[in-house]
Design a protein around this motif. Structure first.
Motif, PDB file in Angstrom:
ATOM      1  N   ALA A   1     -10.964  -7.820 -40.418  1.00 28.87           N
ATOM      2  CA  ALA A   1     -10.077  -8.120 -39.337  1.00 28.87           C
ATOM      3  C   ALA A   1     -10.112  -6.731 -38.345  1.00 28.87           C
ATOM      4  N   PRO A   2      -9.903  -6.802 -37.164  1.00 22.78           N
ATOM      5  CA  PRO A   2      -9.761  -5.520 -36.376  1.00 22.78           C
ATOM      6  C   PRO A   2      -8.883  -4.843 -36.765  1.00 22.78           C
ATOM      7  N   GLN A   3      -9.050  -3.357 -36.572  1.00 20.12           N
ATOM      8  CA  GLN A   3      -7.969  -2.282 -36.904  1.00 20.12           C
ATOM      9  C   GLN A   3      -7.372  -1.708 -35.490  1.00 20.12           C
TER      10      GLN A   3
ATOM     11  N   GLU B   1      -1.007 -11.699 -36.084  1.00 24.94           N
ATOM     12  CA  GLU B   1      -1.769 -12.940 -35.802  1.00 24.94           C
ATOM     13  C   GLU B   1      -3.193 -12.918 -36.413  1.00 24.94           C
ATOM     14  N   TYR B   2      -3.476 -11.821 -37.091  1.00 26.59           N
ATOM     15  CA  TYR B   2      -4.813 -11.986 -37.479  1.00 26.59           C
ATOM     16  C   TYR B   2      -5.105 -12.516 -38.964  1.00 26.59           C
TER      17      TYR B   2
ATOM     18  N   TYR C   1      -4.772  -9.774 -45.601  1.00 27.30           N
ATOM     19  CA  TYR C   1      -5.473  -9.957 -44.246  1.00 27.30           C
ATOM     20  C   TYR C   1      -7.021  -9.982 -44.402  1.00 27.30           C
TER      21      TYR C   1
ATOM     22  N   MET D   1      -4.193  -3.870 -38.067  1.00 24.42           N
ATOM     23  CA  MET D   1      -4.175  -5.369 -37.978  1.00 24.42           C
ATOM     24  C   MET D   1      -2.815  -5.950 -37.299  1.00 24.42           C
ATOM     25  N   LYS D   2      -3.017  -6.810 -36.400  1.00 25.42           N
ATOM     26  CA  LYS D   2      -1.958  -7.377 -35.956  1.00 25.42           C
ATOM     27  C   LYS D   2      -1.412  -8.531 -36.912  1.00 25.42           C
TER      28      LYS D   2
ATOM     29  N   SER E   1      -7.666 -15.202 -39.848  1.00 26.81           N
ATOM     30  CA  SER E   1      -8.792 -15.213 -38.916  1.00 26.81           C
ATOM     31  C   SER E   1     -10.157 -15.262 -39.590  1.00 26.81           C
TER      32      SER E   1
END
Length: 310
Positions: A116-118, A123-124, A112, A120-121, A127
């Motif tokens: 990535a925002p935590q 769809e990340y 990822y 992590m989904k 990205s």
């Protein structure tokens, strides 16, 4: 999969593959195909083509990969991208050519984006920029996922991709040059205890946070998904909670019963600041892990002492 279905576990001698194989045997599957790396070089296109033609497996668990921690990734970046790309391309393509009913490909949470925002989904993925210390490995694994999805779209194959978090457990790699953080710490604390050393040095600041999944839980998740999941999107597999490297070091110190000091070497790289997976997708399907981190490390340390300890 039926008990008599012909199932090929690629990488069956590794941490993940060996546990998938054990899980399949425990669930009553009795037509299992394996090859060691000496018997079949998965980087060899012709050899893989010949193997699939001869064996005609119906299902494939793609657990073969070159893996390692920060030191291994930094030291051997060319091998990490070449070996993984070669193995994936050969196995995935021959699975299509020979009509494999279903293939499960293993990715990794470390592919990822670095920021990535935590948590992590799924769809990340793709990205943002990758973590530089493991970029060659990540690029190779991402290519494998895209290859599976592309074959599904063009050829209507059923190739699913799983994204496990950091793994550990009996059978792990404890080589300090190539291992991941958890087995490396088990070995460091054990050897310090046996040798009466006053301190153990841990790479980095201790601040980064990591999620750890017992490999037996992953093996169960893989057989679960092979049975119950047929979509093109990737699926995260983890525990949904994390721990700092500092907390991990103190937990392992307690389990090993080491009395010395822990020193963090902040001149060494930390890697990604945090890697926590959003596991709501697989939880909603009805899967949850069994092992707590403490109990999992305890059983792993017991195995390590029985195999390597003094």
């Amino acid at each position: 999969m039926q008990p008599t279905s012909k199932i090929y576990v690629a990488g069956h001698t590794g941490l993940v593959g060996s546990n998938i194989l054990r899980r399949l045997k425990g669930e009553g599957f009795n037509n299992l195909v394996t090859r060691t790396s000496k018997e079949l070089d998965l980087k060899n296109q012709q050899a893989v083509e010949d193997f699939f033609k001869a064996e005609q497996p119906e299902y494939v668990f793609m657990a073969a990969a070159r893996v390692g921690g920060i030191m291994a990734n930094s030291t051997f970046p060319a091998e990490f991208i070449y070996d993984n790309l070669s193995v994936q391309i050969n196995v995935i393509h021959q699975s299509y050519v020979n009509g494999v009913k279903k293939l499960l490909f293993l990715g990794s949470s470390c592919i990822y984006p670095k920021f990535a925002p935590q948590p992590m989904k799924e769809e990340y993925l793709l990205s943002g920029p990758l973590e530089p210390t493991n970029e060659p490995y990540a690029v190779a694994k991402i290519a494998g996922i895209i290859m599976c999805q592309s074959y599904n779209r063009q050829y209507s194959t059923n190739f699913i991709s799983v994204m496990p978090t950091n793994l550990y457990g009996p059978g792990d790699n404890f080589d300090l040059e190539t291992s991941h953080v958890l087995p490396a710490l088990i070995r460091k604390f054990h050897e310090a205890k046996v040798n009466g050393e006053l301190s153990v040095t841990v790479w980095g600041t201790g601040i980064p946070r990591r999620e750890f999944l017992h490999v037996e839980d992953l093996a169960q998740a893989c057989t679960f998904l092979m049975s119950d999941y047929d979509e093109n999107e990737i699926v995260n597999v983890g525990v949904g909670s994390d721990i700092s490297i500092l907390e991990l070091a103190h937990m392992i110190k307690e389990i090993v019963e080491y009395d010395g000091e822990i020193i963090f070497d902040d001149t060494k790289p930390d890697g990604m600041a945090r890697k926590l997976l959003d596991v709501s997708r697989i939880n909603q399907m009805g899967w949850n892990p069994v092992y707590s981190l403490y109990d999992g490390i305890k059983s792993t340390y017991k195995w390590y002492v029985e195999k390597y300890g003094k």
